[in-house]
Design an enzyme around this catalytic site. Structure first.
Site, PDB file in Angstrom:
ATOM      1  N   CYS A 186       0.539   7.773   6.721  1.00 26.67           N
ATOM      2  CA  CYS A 186       0.847   6.547   7.428  1.00 26.67           C
ATOM      3  C   CYS A 186       1.171   5.593   6.578  1.00 26.67           C
ATOM      4  O   CYS A 186       2.107   4.710   7.299  1.00 26.67           O
ATOM      5  CB  CYS A 186      -0.586   6.147   8.390  1.00 26.67           C
ATOM      6  SG  CYS A 186      -1.857   6.012   7.367  1.00 26.67           S
ATOM      7  N   GLU A 212      -4.771   2.113  15.281  1.00 24.26           N
ATOM      8  CA  GLU A 212      -4.057   2.314  13.848  1.00 24.26           C
ATOM      9  C   GLU A 212      -2.951   3.229  14.154  1.00 24.26           C
ATOM     10  O   GLU A 212      -3.087   4.291  14.288  1.00 24.26           O
ATOM     11  CB  GLU A 212      -4.991   2.928  12.784  1.00 24.26           C
ATOM     12  CG  GLU A 212      -6.236   2.200  12.656  1.00 24.26           C
ATOM     13  CD  GLU A 212      -5.708   0.816  11.736  1.00 24.26           C
ATOM     14  OE1 GLU A 212      -4.788   0.921  11.212  1.00 24.26           O
ATOM     15  OE2 GLU A 212      -6.744  -0.126  11.813  1.00 24.26           O
TER      16      GLU A 212
END
Ligand code: NAP
Length: 515
Positions: free
Chosen positions: A295, A256
């Site tokens: 993010c 990720e």
């Protein structure tokens, strides 16, 4: 000075060797330190595989779900203390701290619900069975069984509680013991969460280990039943993807990484639409929440050319009035960045982008003598196709308006220039535009969020990762996938096709096994 200890092989140990300090992000006062050496990582992996794994796999999904529920309750009991720690160590406002800590508590509780619904089984059946031969006697099912290794989780600094526990929730429910490594700058929060997990006594021995500090040679000892789930920058992700032992032994890896998330204002949404209000408040929230260290935060804002003046004025005004300061003060809406390195990188990133843009508000300056503060920054690109805006994430309170021609095709093409993202948000009240743009965005994004007048004040913002929807994205975003209800367990399970006589195969492995 407090030394953060690691919990390995059922005991807390202080590492040895070089120390890395952790700071109060507002005052720069040292708070604690981690130490790099002194852990036998081969033994840590063996403890997870040989002690934690069998204990977890002996339990049913419903039993593992009950453990997650108990962990959620245990952490909730320390919520206030964790919020205060986050304010000090991570520089978050109380609201931002809750976003992380309540996210962790809520995700554990959600996975407890998903697991309870599976019930007293120890494996999952994937989809309906199929007839494989000329007659139904030759039958096939797909089962998902726990893998026999350890789940190593290398986490980013920006969500010390959520990032660790969203990963742990999926792994533990699947039957995988975990080894958690937090991002160092905010490891004090993660360490306290780890202490609460261990003190709760909820998990069997070997199911949970915690490493405060670097992972040393741990990756060199991982094997084909182990899995590595990483969250962090694309630079570190690339290193891990190419790690010789992980490649040689085909260790499962989920990455990720970072993402140039975009928000698209469609040309059918004018300033009087509710969707326009939602667009403004979501983008302003993304720039300032957690000081832009999220993010999923919007970095690129695609606005029809003729609307750029309005958006620049409205968004610029909202950002300029954000109260930036000491996050422990109630009126503060945005605190400092989490570390000195973050301040250096964010300032350099804003300067880089500002060379290709006009600064509508904010800028690259440090705005306080002590602490790692910058102002919320809004830029307006001179050329939306300039590669500078699609190449590198500035992981702080900064976003850029990119003027486009208002057509779905150009919005889709610009979004794709980011090379793969976690989330794209679209604001439109036109069903044909929504369908066209969503299908154009989907190959490049793990999640597409659609705002409209119909959803005003009803939906949760696009920056929020929900346990029931998948999180991750292709390309630059790492190519990984997490969460999404039971989908999030697949990484920790082996999918195996079982073929044979229907009477045996279906009754044992079908989705509704006969009693
Ligand atoms: P980072 O510097 O890449 O570090 C991430 C983690 O990797 C940390 O725990 C770090 O440990 C560890 N690490 C660094 N080098 C390593 C190596 N060679 N071997 C093993 N582990 C290593 O990222 P960060 O600064 O913590 O996080 C910010 C980035 O994460 C941003 O780019 C953000 O977009 C991304 N992010 C992505 C997601 C997502 O879900 N896609 C979520 C959150 C954040 P140390 O801290 O001890 O160096």
């Amino acid at each position: 000075m407090q030394t953060l200890t690691s919990f390995v092989q059922e005991r807390w140990i202080a590492g040895d060797g070089a120390a890395t300090p952790l700071f109060n992000a507002t005052t720069e006062e040292p708070l604690a330190e981690t130490r790099a050496g002194g852990i036998d990582f081969r033994a840590v992996l063996a403890h997870a595989r040989d002690v934690g794994g069998p204990a977890l796999r002996a339990k049913t999904f419903a039993e593992r779900a009950a453990m997650l529920k108990a962990l959620s309750t245990a952490i909730h009991a320390h919520r206030e203390e964790l919020i205060e720690l986050s304010v000090r160590n991570a520089g978050t406002t109380r609201g931002d701290a809750k976003f992380d800590i309540d996210g962790a508590i809520g995700t554990l509780a959600a996975y407890a619900t998903f697991g309870a619904a599976v019930g007293e089984r120890r494996f999952l059946t994937d989809g309906p069975g199929v007839q494989l031969g000329r007659t139904a006697r030759f039958w096939g099912e797909h089962v998902l069984v726990p893998r026999l290794g350890a789940a190593v989780h290398v986490n980013a600094f920006n969500f010390p509680a959520w990032n660790m526990l969203e990963k742990a929730a999926c792994a533990l429910l699947a039957g995988s013991p975990v080894i958690e490594k937090p991002g160092t700058p905010t490891a004090l929060v993660a360490w306290r969460v780890a202490e609460i997990v261990v003190q709760s006594g909820v998990l069997p021995a070997g199911a949970y280990q915690f490493v405060a500090g670097p992972v040393g040679d741990l990756l060199d000892h991982m094997g084909p039943q182990d899995s590595l789930a990483f969250t962090g920058s694309s630079g570190t992700a690339a290193k891990l993807r190419g790690h010789a032992n992980l490649v040689a032994r085909n260790v499962r890896v989920n990455l990720e990484a970072d993402s140039l998330n975009c928000a698209i204002l469609a040309s059918d949404v004018d300033s009087s639409a509710d969707a326009y209000g939602t667009f403004l408040s979501n983008v302003a929230l993304d720039v300032t929440q957690k000081t832009g260290q999220k993010c999923t935060a919007v970095r690129r804002i695609f606005v029809p050319k003729e609307r750029v003046g309005d958006v620049r004025a409205d968004l610029g005004a909202a950002l300029a009035k954000t109260k930036v300061g000491d996050p422990s003060e109630a009126e503060t809406r945005m605190g400092p960045l989490a570390s000195a390195n973050q301040l250096r990188d964010v300032r350099a990133g804003i300067e880089r982008l500002a060379a290709h843009a006009e600064v509508a508000t904010g800028g690259a300056k440090s705005i306080r003598e002590k602490g790692w503060f910058v102002a919320p920054t809004l830029l307006v690109a001179r050329d939306a196709h300039d590669a500078a805006f699609h190449a590198e994430e500035v992981f702080g309170p900064c976003a850029t308006i990119l003027p486009y021609d208002g057509t779905p095709d150009e919005a889709i093409a610009l979004a794709a220039q980011g090379g793969g993202g976690l989330v794209a948000s679209l604001y439109s009240n036109d069903a044909a535009t929504i369908e066209r743009v969503v299908l154009g965005l989907a190959p490049w994004h793990g999640r597409v969020w659609v705002g409209s007048d119909k959803l005003a004040d009803q939906g949760l913002p696009p920056g929020m990762v929900l346990p029931a929807s998948i999180h991750g994205g292709p390309g630059r975003a790492g190519g990984g996938e997490e969460l999404g209800g039971l989908r999030g367990l697949a990484f920790y399970l082996q999918r195996t096709a079982v073929q044979g006589f229907k009477g045996y195969v279906e009754s044992s492995f079908g989705s509704a096994p006969s009693a």
